[in-house]
Each structure stands twice: as C-alpha cells, then as structure tokens.
Scaffold this motif. Structure first.
Motif, mmCIF file in Angstrom:
data_model
loop_
_atom_site.group_PDB
_atom_site.id
_atom_site.type_symbol
_atom_site.label_atom_id
_atom_site.label_comp_id
_atom_site.label_asym_id
_atom_site.label_seq_id
_atom_site.Cartn_x
_atom_site.Cartn_y
_atom_site.Cartn_z
ATOM 1 N N SER A 1 -13.846 -11.762 -38.045
ATOM 2 C CA SER A 1 -12.662 -12.553 -38.368
ATOM 3 C C SER A 1 -11.576 -12.253 -37.349
ATOM 4 C CB SER A 1 -12.143 -12.219 -39.770
ATOM 5 O OG SER A 1 -13.067 -12.589 -40.763
ATOM 6 N N VAL A 2 -10.761 -13.259 -37.041
ATOM 7 C CA VAL A 2 -9.636 -13.075 -36.123
ATOM 8 C C VAL A 2 -8.359 -12.927 -36.936
ATOM 9 C CG1 VAL A 2 -8.255 -14.094 -34.275
ATOM 10 C CG2 VAL A 2 -10.750 -14.345 -34.266
ATOM 11 N N LEU A 3 -7.701 -11.813 -36.752
ATOM 12 C CA LEU A 3 -6.462 -11.538 -37.465
ATOM 13 C C LEU A 3 -5.524 -10.815 -36.508
ATOM 14 C CD1 LEU A 3 -5.534 -11.974 -40.435
ATOM 15 C CD2 LEU A 3 -6.037 -9.563 -40.821
ATOM 16 N N PRO A 4 -4.459 -11.466 -36.056
ATOM 17 C CA PRO A 4 -3.568 -10.816 -35.084
ATOM 18 C C PRO A 4 -2.767 -9.696 -35.709
ATOM 19 C CG PRO A 4 -2.666 -12.918 -35.781
ATOM 20 C CD PRO A 4 -4.036 -12.826 -36.383
ATOM 21 N N ASN A 5 -2.150 -8.905 -34.857
ATOM 22 C CA ASN A 5 -1.256 -7.850 -35.321
ATOM 23 C C ASN A 5 -0.024 -8.443 -35.989
ATOM 24 O OD1 ASN A 5 -2.601 -5.484 -34.496
ATOM 25 N ND2 ASN A 5 -1.895 -5.745 -32.401
ATOM 26 N N VAL A 6 0.517 -7.695 -36.928
ATOM 27 C CA VAL A 6 1.842 -8.028 -37.451
ATOM 28 C C VAL A 6 2.878 -7.719 -36.374
ATOM 29 C CG1 VAL A 6 3.619 -7.364 -39.128
ATOM 30 C CG2 VAL A 6 1.230 -7.626 -39.856
ATOM 31 N N ASP B 1 -2.258 -19.111 -18.098
ATOM 32 C CA ASP B 1 -3.327 -19.659 -18.931
ATOM 33 C C ASP B 1 -4.529 -18.713 -18.900
ATOM 34 O OD1 ASP B 1 -4.951 -21.217 -20.457
ATOM 35 O OD2 ASP B 1 -5.145 -22.852 -19.009
ATOM 36 N N VAL B 2 -4.345 -17.542 -19.521
ATOM 37 C CA VAL B 2 -5.393 -16.514 -19.550
ATOM 38 C C VAL B 2 -5.422 -15.892 -20.940
ATOM 39 C CG1 VAL B 2 -5.219 -15.958 -17.088
ATOM 40 C CG2 VAL B 2 -3.828 -14.685 -18.746
ATOM 41 N N THR B 3 -6.498 -15.147 -21.200
ATOM 42 C CA THR B 3 -6.616 -14.354 -22.420
ATOM 43 C C THR B 3 -5.454 -13.364 -22.501
ATOM 44 O OG1 THR B 3 -9.007 -14.508 -22.249
ATOM 45 C CG2 THR B 3 -8.127 -12.728 -23.610
ATOM 46 N N ALA B 4 -4.858 -13.176 -23.660
ATOM 47 C CA ALA B 4 -4.924 -13.968 -24.857
ATOM 48 C C ALA B 4 -3.584 -14.699 -25.017
ATOM 49 C CB ALA B 4 -5.181 -13.073 -26.063
ATOM 50 N N GLY B 5 -2.849 -14.762 -23.906
ATOM 51 C CA GLY B 5 -1.575 -15.462 -23.936
ATOM 52 C C GLY B 5 -1.720 -16.919 -24.284
ATOM 53 N N ASN B 6 -2.837 -17.522 -23.886
ATOM 54 C CA ASN B 6 -3.028 -18.940 -24.187
ATOM 55 C C ASN B 6 -3.431 -19.188 -25.632
ATOM 56 O OD1 ASN B 6 -5.669 -18.041 -24.062
ATOM 57 N ND2 ASN B 6 -6.190 -19.199 -22.210
ATOM 58 N N GLU B 7 -3.532 -18.121 -26.440
ATOM 59 C CA GLU B 7 -3.682 -18.295 -27.877
ATOM 60 C C GLU B 7 -2.333 -18.250 -28.586
ATOM 61 O OE1 GLU B 7 -6.819 -16.015 -29.731
ATOM 62 O OE2 GLU B 7 -7.895 -15.890 -27.825
ATOM 63 N N ALA C 1 -10.490 -14.553 -28.054
ATOM 64 C CA ALA C 1 -11.120 -13.998 -26.852
ATOM 65 C C ALA C 1 -11.818 -12.681 -27.165
ATOM 66 C CB ALA C 1 -10.078 -13.804 -25.757
ATOM 67 N N GLU C 2 -11.194 -11.868 -27.997
ATOM 68 C CA GLU C 2 -11.814 -10.603 -28.371
ATOM 69 C C GLU C 2 -13.071 -10.850 -29.200
ATOM 70 O OE1 GLU C 2 -10.065 -7.453 -31.254
ATOM 71 O OE2 GLU C 2 -9.434 -6.859 -29.226
ATOM 72 N N ARG C 3 -13.031 -11.859 -30.052
ATOM 73 C CA ARG C 3 -14.223 -12.195 -30.836
ATOM 74 C C ARG C 3 -15.369 -12.606 -29.909
ATOM 75 N NH1 ARG C 3 -14.223 -15.827 -36.132
ATOM 76 N NH2 ARG C 3 -12.870 -17.234 -34.945
ATOM 77 N N GLU C 4 -15.055 -13.388 -28.890
ATOM 78 C CA GLU C 4 -16.094 -13.823 -27.955
ATOM 79 C C GLU C 4 -16.705 -12.643 -27.203
ATOM 80 O OE1 GLU C 4 -14.425 -16.791 -25.438
ATOM 81 O OE2 GLU C 4 -14.037 -18.207 -27.079
ATOM 82 N N LEU C 5 -15.902 -11.626 -26.927
ATOM 83 C CA LEU C 5 -16.421 -10.456 -26.222
ATOM 84 C C LEU C 5 -17.423 -9.670 -27.066
ATOM 85 C CD1 LEU C 5 -13.168 -9.086 -24.539
ATOM 86 C CD2 LEU C 5 -15.106 -10.140 -23.380
#
Length: 232
Positions: A28-33, A158-164, A12-16
């Motif tokens: 690139s999409v890389l979540p937090n540790v 079902d919203v950003t970014a919980g649905n990821e 979602a952040e990439r799309e923004l």
C-alpha cells in the motif's frame, strides 16, 4: 516473503519493490504525515510577493542546487529585479555554488542562508514568488508540500517522487531532468505571470492540507490494518 504487507511512501517506491519479489497486492502507498499546523493562516497573495526565488534544501547534487545556480543568468536577463535565496543546513556544496554564480557574474543576486527555524522558514515561504526545487531525485518531497501549504508557486523536476506531489500545470510546474533552460523558463513564467501562480496555489494548497494531514493518514493506516485483520 516473510511479511504479509508493506507500506511504501510513494508509487515509485512501490514499483521498486516489485523486482525484489514483492507482489503489488502486498504493498500500500501511504505518504508521511507532514506537520502543517503552522501554515493555517492565510498566506500573502502571490501577486503581492517580491520577485524572490527560494531554494530550501541541502547543497548536494541530488537536490540540484547547481542547476538552479546555472539558471540564474537566464532568469535575471528576463527579470532583472529577481533575487535568489538559498537556505540550507548542509552547505557542503557552497564552494561549487559560489563558483557557478561568480563565473556567471550573478553573485550579487544570491543570498545564502544557513539553518533557519520553522518560523523563519514559513516567513521565507510567504515571501517567495517561486519555490524552486530542481531535484535530480526525491524520496518523498516534504519541501514541496510545505511550499504548497505556504501558498508559494512551485517549480520542480519531473522525477521520482516529486512528480507525485506536483502535477504539471495543475498545482505547480514540472521541468525535464537536468534541463537548466527549461528550469529558467518555468521560473520566469511564474515571476511574470502571477495569475498562473495564484491558480496553481489555489489548487495545491487545499490538496496539501487534505492529503498529508495526520487525521487522514491515521485513518488510512487503520484501514490497512483492519483489512489485513479481516483477510487473516
């Protein structure tokens, strides 16, 4: 564009970033540790857990605490023995929370806790039959990941970014935005169907450890840097 590459925490952040002129190929999409070192022990089985619905988060509109409070009467009508535990270090919405539950006549089923340490948080996650996170928006979703690692069945929006983090019917349950009735129904479903909860946990717990470990994400970040170096 003055940067060669950007790292986003979510799709979602990439799309923004697209509408402000960042080409998708430069992101690139890389979540937090997420530090899950304290979650390695075997969690209590879902079937053995008391009918506790746990909310961990700020008492602010974005986190949807009011939606969960409004869902309490329907849940209690179906599962009268259920209890709701709200844990929050930011209790700015406490008056609204108490107003909702008192007006609905369910204030006696609410336990409101302040800030807890990591050990107490893990204990609460190990007790909960359901972790409810009815957020209107999530930037990343660390509480969802911690709940998965603790072996607690999750209901979220079902919203950003919980649905990821949560895939419906695979590692948790998703409900539509702002839908109190659907939220209550999902919670009741998990309180009644412990086999479903156990199945969701069996899928979600190993995913949490695999996807958000420091070792994996460090390797992925290194790969991004090496790719940029080779492309230079």
């Amino acid at each position: 564009l003055l940067v060669d590459h950007l790292i986003a925490l979510s799709e979602a952040e990439r799309e923004l970033l697209g509408p402000i002129g960042v080409p998708p190929a430069r992101v690139s999409v890389l979540p937090n540790v997420v530090d899950l070192s304290g979650y390695s022990g075997a969690p209590p089985p879902v079937a053995d857990r008391a009918p506790i619905v746990l909310f961990i988060g700020q008492l602010v509109p974005r986190k949807g605490f009011d939606l969960l409070a409004r869902a309490m009467p329907a849940v209690l009508a179906a599962v009268p023995e259920a209890r709701f535990v709200f844990v929050s270090h930011n209790r700015s919405g406490e008056a609204e929370l108490r107003r909702i539950v008192e007006a609905a006549g369910v204030a006696d089923r609410l336990e409101l806790r302040g800030r807890v340490d990591e050990a107490e948080k893990l204990r609460l996650l190990g007790q909960a039959a359901v972790v409810a996170a009815p957020s209107r928006y999530e930037g990343f979703g660390i509480p969802l990941i911690e709940a998965l690692a603790a072996g607690a069945p999750v209901v979220t929006t079902d919203v950003t970014a919980g649905n990821e983090v949560i895939a419906h019917e695979r590692n948790g349950l998703l409900t539509p935005y702002g839908d109190v009735e659907a939220l209550a129904a999902a919670i009741v479903r998990l309180l009644r169907d412990r086999e479903l909860g156990a199945r969701l946990v069996a899928a979600g717990r190993p995913e949490a450890f695999a996807r958000y470990s420091a070792e994996r994400l460090a390797a992925e970040l290194e790969g991004i840097y090496l790719g940029l170096r080779h492309a230079a």
